[in-house]
Design a protein around this motif. Sequence first.
Motif, PDB file in Angstrom:
ATOM      1  N   ASP A   1       0.857  -1.188   0.000  1.00 42.85           N
ATOM      2  CA  ASP A   1       0.000   0.000   0.000  1.00 42.85           C
ATOM      3  C   ASP A   1       0.893   1.237   0.000  1.00 42.85           C
TER       4      ASP A   1
ATOM      5  N   SER B   1      -7.595  11.208   0.739  1.00 38.42           N
ATOM      6  CA  SER B   1      -8.505  10.109   1.087  1.00 38.42           C
ATOM      7  C   SER B   1      -9.910  10.332   0.546  1.00 38.42           C
TER       8      SER B   1
ATOM      9  N   LYS C   1     -10.255   4.324  -3.785  1.00 38.63           N
ATOM     10  CA  LYS C   1      -8.865   4.160  -3.356  1.00 38.63           C
ATOM     11  C   LYS C   1      -8.632   2.763  -2.823  1.00 38.63           C
TER      12      LYS C   1
ATOM     13  N   GLY D   1      -7.123   0.796   0.311  1.00 39.84           N
ATOM     14  CA  GLY D   1      -6.761   1.087   1.688  1.00 39.84           C
ATOM     15  C   GLY D   1      -7.416   2.376   2.159  1.00 39.84           C
ATOM     16  N   THR D   2      -6.784   3.015   3.134  1.00 41.62           N
ATOM     17  CA  THR D   2      -7.397   4.183   3.770  1.00 41.62           C
ATOM     18  C   THR D   2      -7.048   5.496   3.086  1.00 41.62           C
ATOM     19  N   ASN D   3      -5.955   5.538   2.323  1.00 42.45           N
ATOM     20  CA  ASN D   3      -5.593   6.798   1.668  1.00 42.45           C
ATOM     21  C   ASN D   3      -4.670   6.508   0.496  1.00 42.45           C
TER      22      ASN D   3
END
Length: 943
Positions: A655, A669, A674, A676-678
């Motif tokens: 990631d 984000s 996307k 993952g988270t960001n």
Amino acid sequence: MKLSARFVYSLLLTGILFCLGTLPVARAQNISLVSQREPNTNSTISYGDTWGEGNIACLGIWLGYSTSYGVGIYDISNPSAPVLQSIYSSPTSSHNQFELGAVRNKIGYFGSWSGGGVHIVSLTNMALPTLLAQIGLVGGGFDKVHTVFLERNFLYEAAHVAGVNTVKVINVTNPSAPSFVRNIVCTNAYKVHQITTVKKGTNTILYTSDFGNGGSSPGQTDFWDVSNVGTQPAIWLGRILSGGSSHSSWPTPDGNTLVVCRETPGGDVRLYDISTPTNLVLQCAISPATMGLPAAIPHNPVIVSNLLFLSWYQNGLQIFDISNRTRPVRIGSYDTFPSPTTNSFQGNWGIFPNLGLNKLLVSDINSGFYILDASAISTATNNYPLLLVTQPTSFTATQGMSATISSLVTGSSPKFQWFFNGGIIPNATNTDLVFNNVQTNNSGNYFVIATNSLGSVTSAVASMSVAAPAGLVPTITAQPMNAAVYAEDSAMFSVGVSGSAPFTYQWRFNGGNIFNETNATLTLSNVQPGQAGSYSVFISNSYDSILSSNATLSIIDSPYLNSVEATPGARSALISWKSTVPAQSQVLFGATDDINPSFNRTSYIDRKVSTNHTIFLTGLDAGTRYSFQVISSTETNSYLSGVYRFTTAGTIILDNPDALYTGAWTAGSTSSDKFGTNYQFANYSTGSLTATATYQPNLPTSGNYDVHIWYPLGGNRANNAPHTIFFNGGSNTIPVNQQINGGFWQSLTNGVNFLGGTSGSVRIANNANPSVVMADGVKFTYVEAQDFPTNQTVPAWWKNFYFSGAINPLADPDSDGYSTAEEYILGTSPLDAASKLQMDIQSAGTSANIVFWPYLGNRSYVLQFRPDVETGWQNLSPGTINSTPYGDGIFTLSTANSASGLYRLLVQPSTNSLFSGSRALPKGEGLPVFSEAACGMNRIYVK
């Protein structure tokens, strides 16, 4: 910077106006209109493909099929005045979606995609078409048929329905009584779109275009040998992973090149060298950008002799001379949809060129049926539009040396103008841009515009970086060396470097940085088992950087055992060690985590007494962490090692937090697609790169990997973000259009060879077209097929364990009668003549046990029998294979009243993770190995 041929090009450079002029886009080039008809003025109708024979022409329908219109049938005896003789319709009006079809011997084969299957229709009287037969579910075909193809007396059907990856074969020797022959199940799990065949030598090859869904099922084209499809199953020969939306394909008459269309906006048409199915090579690609046209969608290819005909929707019909398949020439075009380009499906659907250049049948979704004359393409001189065949590519040049940026353009009398960072380069008007003494201020972005009297094409942007000469960059003169120490002792690694000082150092363990270890020497005190692994050092100076090779730290286990190592593949591993006393060998192992080791499985026992031990573990799971202990046993003692671990090859996902960044990047984000988270993004650079994101995996084993990338989709993204892959032996930069195909794992490249460890990487840079560059995720997936070879090869990790450098898999280095490739399948050593598959007989009463070893998972074993040396071998069915306490395999046979005979084993790789319930590879795959030495001990007589 990218300019369109539809506008006036003008650039202001140092106060001088440079004008390329207004370049009109011609509706027709070397092609003229003979006639045009629209059989139904109902505006709701959208037409499909066209096909014909002699004076018969047919026009199918795509949408609006609920009316009485199905297939328009024309008399084209006079091409300038075609006459609509009749319209064939299904008795069920909702079954009138006849997009594609074929005609042969005045018999029409019309496939309905809305139900009802294939209609076989007599066209002897075009004014009164007569239904002879209908192939639907009752006849063994599909109810919904999108594509048909006639070959010999066989009709091939494809459904183009999600989840249906089957091609049906129908015998139409008697068109009035067709009969189902067989199914061909393609390797793509999504759906089959188009099918074509060609004779290649004495064989007939079928090509199935499998559309792909952009996710786990990539677009591809499968190759099948259907020479004997009437009596035998089709034989799968291989495939091209041509990418999502792989709509259709067509082979050249010699069967050595395949053209693949990707039906997506701005999609390309790719020419692949398929002369050797195991070594497929992309020869070139054609896209709207390379023709100087808007980003319309390519649709259907057809090849006649050396002419490639392409229906390109809103860019119309395009014709190419592909006599030289690496240098196609665009020799003709006709736009049936001259309106401004949109994103909808409109324009030229199909092309049928088989009636001659002066009678091309063309269909348009909106305006119906055309007859075109392309005779001029065979006589035109200095009248061919431009085609950008080869784009300039990014590279690194050496300061003070010569460098060349090249492009390849075909067409008539091209003129060139090169640009640097968006500005004109004076006097740079040749096909190549040559630097005799390149300097650092030459680093930046370059592109070229080629023009002639018919239009222009603009190349992609290529970056040139200029590096210092080799004497100044850091060069490793002494690599770190392997070390083996007892636990709690000290270990030391060092590196020798030449170049321009000062240098900076960063030592790494298993690919991760070691805090505060920044000297040329790394000293480890009080070494613990957890520190065993790979050590490397990253070295840099003001000119460049370099990463050392891996040095392995091994823990000496005991006074009796040492040098314990694991060399993993995807579903197999070689476990090796040394003992101070000659002993037998075995391994305890199990899937585990780093805290709780598990030993729920045991290997076979190698009864050979030795001080050098190697056990071949099979039946493992890919991408899994294992713990293991080794055992060396003598008649009186057993020596057990400590706990060691390894990870099998599989998929590694990095990631954006796992990447190494240089320059200015910003975390984001807000994009919902996307990973993952960001994610990270960087502003573009018009000159040399100023920001990079490097994804560097720690690969458990050497071999071929597929590389995928993930980025969020957006209109403000770069359309040529450079992704540089650093692999075993070099690097390759691939520009990625981040304005399309975002929000899922997208293939960047397939089958790239990486060394195990951290030497490989993917670098995303910001020297792109004006937009932001995204960095979100990179995935490396080990290609498991290399561990189950079909062409007498061996995987890299296994080869590297036994050999250094290149090998010949067909050679027999230990002279035991088995090649290196065969030894891999048997699970034996290619360097030890005593290491071989062995068999023994244990007879008791009316039964006999045929015992063999080693007995491996991921292998299937078939016992074969013949009563004497003159009779052919036949497979026996002795039932389940049992196992001895040694891990040997046992076939139990009844010998009551049985004649003497000869027995042998057939061994094949199988792709399951565990041996129980194993599935052998399909017929035609795998490498069968027979454990029969001439007049040797493996020939067993049983009474």
